[in-house]
Write an enzyme that holds these catalytic residues in place. Structure first.
Site, PDB file in Angstrom:
ATOM      1  N   LYS A 209       0.862  -1.181   0.000  1.00 45.53           N
ATOM      2  CA  LYS A 209       0.000   0.000   0.000  1.00 45.53           C
ATOM      3  C   LYS A 209       0.895   1.226   0.000  1.00 45.53           C
ATOM      4  O   LYS A 209       1.690   1.435   0.921  1.00 45.53           O
ATOM      5  CB  LYS A 209      -0.901  -0.009   1.230  1.00 45.53           C
ATOM      6  CG  LYS A 209      -1.776   1.231   1.345  1.00 45.53           C
ATOM      7  CD  LYS A 209      -2.760   1.097   2.484  1.00 45.53           C
ATOM      8  CE  LYS A 209      -3.611   2.338   2.612  1.00 45.53           C
ATOM      9  NZ  LYS A 209      -4.573   2.215   3.719  1.00 45.53           N
ATOM     10  N   LYS A 262      -2.066  -1.403  -3.961  1.00 43.88           N
ATOM     11  CA  LYS A 262      -2.942  -0.234  -3.887  1.00 43.88           C
ATOM     12  C   LYS A 262      -2.124   1.036  -3.937  1.00 43.88           C
ATOM     13  O   LYS A 262      -1.130   1.103  -3.219  1.00 43.88           O
ATOM     14  CB  LYS A 262      -3.713  -0.299  -2.563  1.00 43.88           C
ATOM     15  CG  LYS A 262      -4.578   0.887  -2.276  1.00 43.88           C
ATOM     16  CD  LYS A 262      -5.217   0.757  -0.929  1.00 43.88           C
ATOM     17  CE  LYS A 262      -5.942   2.052  -0.662  1.00 43.88           C
ATOM     18  NZ  LYS A 262      -6.401   2.156   0.684  1.00 43.88           N
TER      19      LYS A 262
HETATM   20  C1  PBG Z   1      -7.417   3.294   5.626  1.00 40.35           C
HETATM   21  C2  PBG Z   1      -7.695   3.164   4.182  1.00 40.35           C
HETATM   22  C3  PBG Z   1      -7.491   4.121   3.182  1.00 40.35           C
HETATM   23  C4  PBG Z   1      -7.995   3.569   2.006  1.00 40.35           C
HETATM   24  C5  PBG Z   1      -8.454   2.300   2.307  1.00 40.35           C
HETATM   25  N1  PBG Z   1      -8.245   2.061   3.664  1.00 40.35           N
HETATM   26  C6  PBG Z   1      -6.968   5.493   3.244  1.00 40.35           C
HETATM   27  C7  PBG Z   1      -5.631   5.795   3.793  1.00 40.35           C
HETATM   28  O1  PBG Z   1      -4.767   4.938   3.940  1.00 40.35           O
HETATM   29  O2  PBG Z   1      -5.455   6.973   4.111  1.00 40.35           O
HETATM   30  C8  PBG Z   1      -8.016   4.271   0.673  1.00 40.35           C
HETATM   31  C9  PBG Z   1      -9.108   3.866  -0.234  1.00 40.35           C
HETATM   32  C10 PBG Z   1      -9.375   4.808  -1.343  1.00 40.35           C
HETATM   33  O3  PBG Z   1      -8.734   5.858  -1.526  1.00 40.35           O
HETATM   34  O4  PBG Z   1     -10.303   4.491  -2.100  1.00 40.35           O
HETATM   35  N2  PBG Z   1      -6.310   2.611   6.096  1.00 40.35           N
HETATM   36 ZN    ZN Z   2      -5.833   3.187   8.241  1.00 35.47          ZN
END
Ligand code: PBG
Ligand code: ZN
Length: 336
Positions: A209, A262
């Site tokens: 991520k 992601k």
């Molecule tokens: C939280 C989380 C996020 C997303 C999914 N889970 C945001 C972040 O890490 O700030 C992003 C999903 C999206 O942008 O569609 N951990």
């Molecule tokens: Zn989070």
């Protein structure tokens, strides 16, 4: 001297005019990558501030036109609609009424997500429920881990992640999806689940991520923006692809059943490299910013939404993803 037919073919082998790529192209016969509705995962935001059904149970998300925060009853309707379109699985995010320093609502057995899972499982028999597993929507500071001396601390966070996993699985989640990028999170969650008799609950890890500006609209939607600093001490630097392979390998060893990359479209090379290296099921998250960019540009008339959407989703498939988490799931399903 005349050339024999064989000699002539040999000379032309692989070359124009014997080889004409357009010959097949116009038949539209060959499609290397194909999208299927049952590989699309629909994310839903369940908001504890909203009650009931109809207008009061649904609040539009300004930064994500066409997406809504939902009450539990509205979510049930949404899931039934998704099922009728052929979508098999949903990914749930919770927006709790109460937040605190430690995000304790995240593992409350009567928390918003736990109640939503139970209700959806009651009302819709055949849907795969995946729960996002993180602290950021539940903490006052908005970070994905516990804070000590102004810093996100790794190891003390793991115990809480285990508790969240157990509470979500006990509510009926089929798959928990840890998204906080803490080291050791998959192993800690696997152990907690197994110790509580939940060895059938699967883990889909947000393994690679990235620390991405494309999450902006989501943080609006989930009210999960951080109050200080940023997420770069736990989420990955967008410059790094080899590091993603290490992250994925560690999560596989810790017991992940599915790994995720992601965002998706800015990181197709990462998806492709993970696919080439590992045989584990691979998901890609077509994130909020990827959704909102396209919706905004098509609202302005600069892009044709349906065409760009399908091109983007197909690209994610072509790169090697088995599953795609996308806010376009319902729209794409209608076209497929
Ligand atoms: C939280 C989380 C996020 C997303 C999914 N889970 C945001 C972040 O890490 O700030 C992003 C999903 C999206 O942008 O569609 N951990
Ligand atoms: Zn989070």
């Amino acid at each position: 001297m005349m050339m024999g037919v064989e000699e002539e073919h040999e000379k032309m082998n692989g070359l124009f005019p014997a080889v004409r790529m357009r010959r097949l192209r116009k038949l539209k016969l060959i499609k290397e990558a194909r999208l299927y509705t049952d590989e699309l995962i629909l994310p839903l935001f369940i908001d504890e501030h909203l009650k009931g059904a109809g207008g009061s149970g649904r609040r539009p998300i300004e930064s994500m036109p066409g997406q809504y925060r939902l009450s539990i009853e509205e979510a049930v309707k949404e899931v039934l609609e998704a099922r009728s379109l052929g979508i098999k699985s949903i990914l749930l995010f919770g927006i709790p009424l109460r937040k605190d320093e430690r995000g304790s609502e995240s593992f409350n057995e009567d928390g918003i997500i736990q109640r939503a899972v139970r209700r959806i499982k009651e009302e819709v028999g055949d849907v795969i429920v995946i729960t996002d597993l993180c602290l950021c929507e539940y903490t006052t500071h908005g970070h994905c881990g516990l804070i000590e001396d102004g810093r996100v601390v790794n190891d003390p966070t793991l115990e809480i992640l285990g508790r969240i996993a157990v509470s979500q699985a006990e509510a009926g989640a089929d798959i928990v999806a840890p998204s906080g990028m803490m080291d050791g999170m998959v192993g800690a969650i696997r152990t907690a689940l197994d110790e509580n008799g939940l060895s059938d609950t699967a883990i889909m890890s947000y393994a690679a991520k990235y620390c991405s500006a494309l999450y902006g609209p989501f943080r609006d939607a989930a009210d999960s923006g951080y109050k200080f600093g940023d997420r770069s001490s736990y989420q990955m630097d967008s410059a790094n692809a080899r590091e993603a392979l290490r992250e994925v390998e560690l999560d596989i060893r810790e017991g992940a059943d599915i790994v995720m990359v992601k965002p998706a479209i800015f990181y197709l090379d990462v998806i492709s490299r993970v696919r080439a290296r590992f045989d584990i099921p691979l998901a890609a998250y077509n994130v909020s910013g990827e959704y909102s960019m396209l919706v905004a540009a098509s609202d302005k008339g600069y892009l044709k939404k349906e065409e760009v959407m399908m091109e983007g989703l197909t690209a994610i498939k072509r790169a090697g993803a088995d599953l795609i988490i996308t806010y376009f799931a319902k729209e794409a399903a209608r076209l497929l």
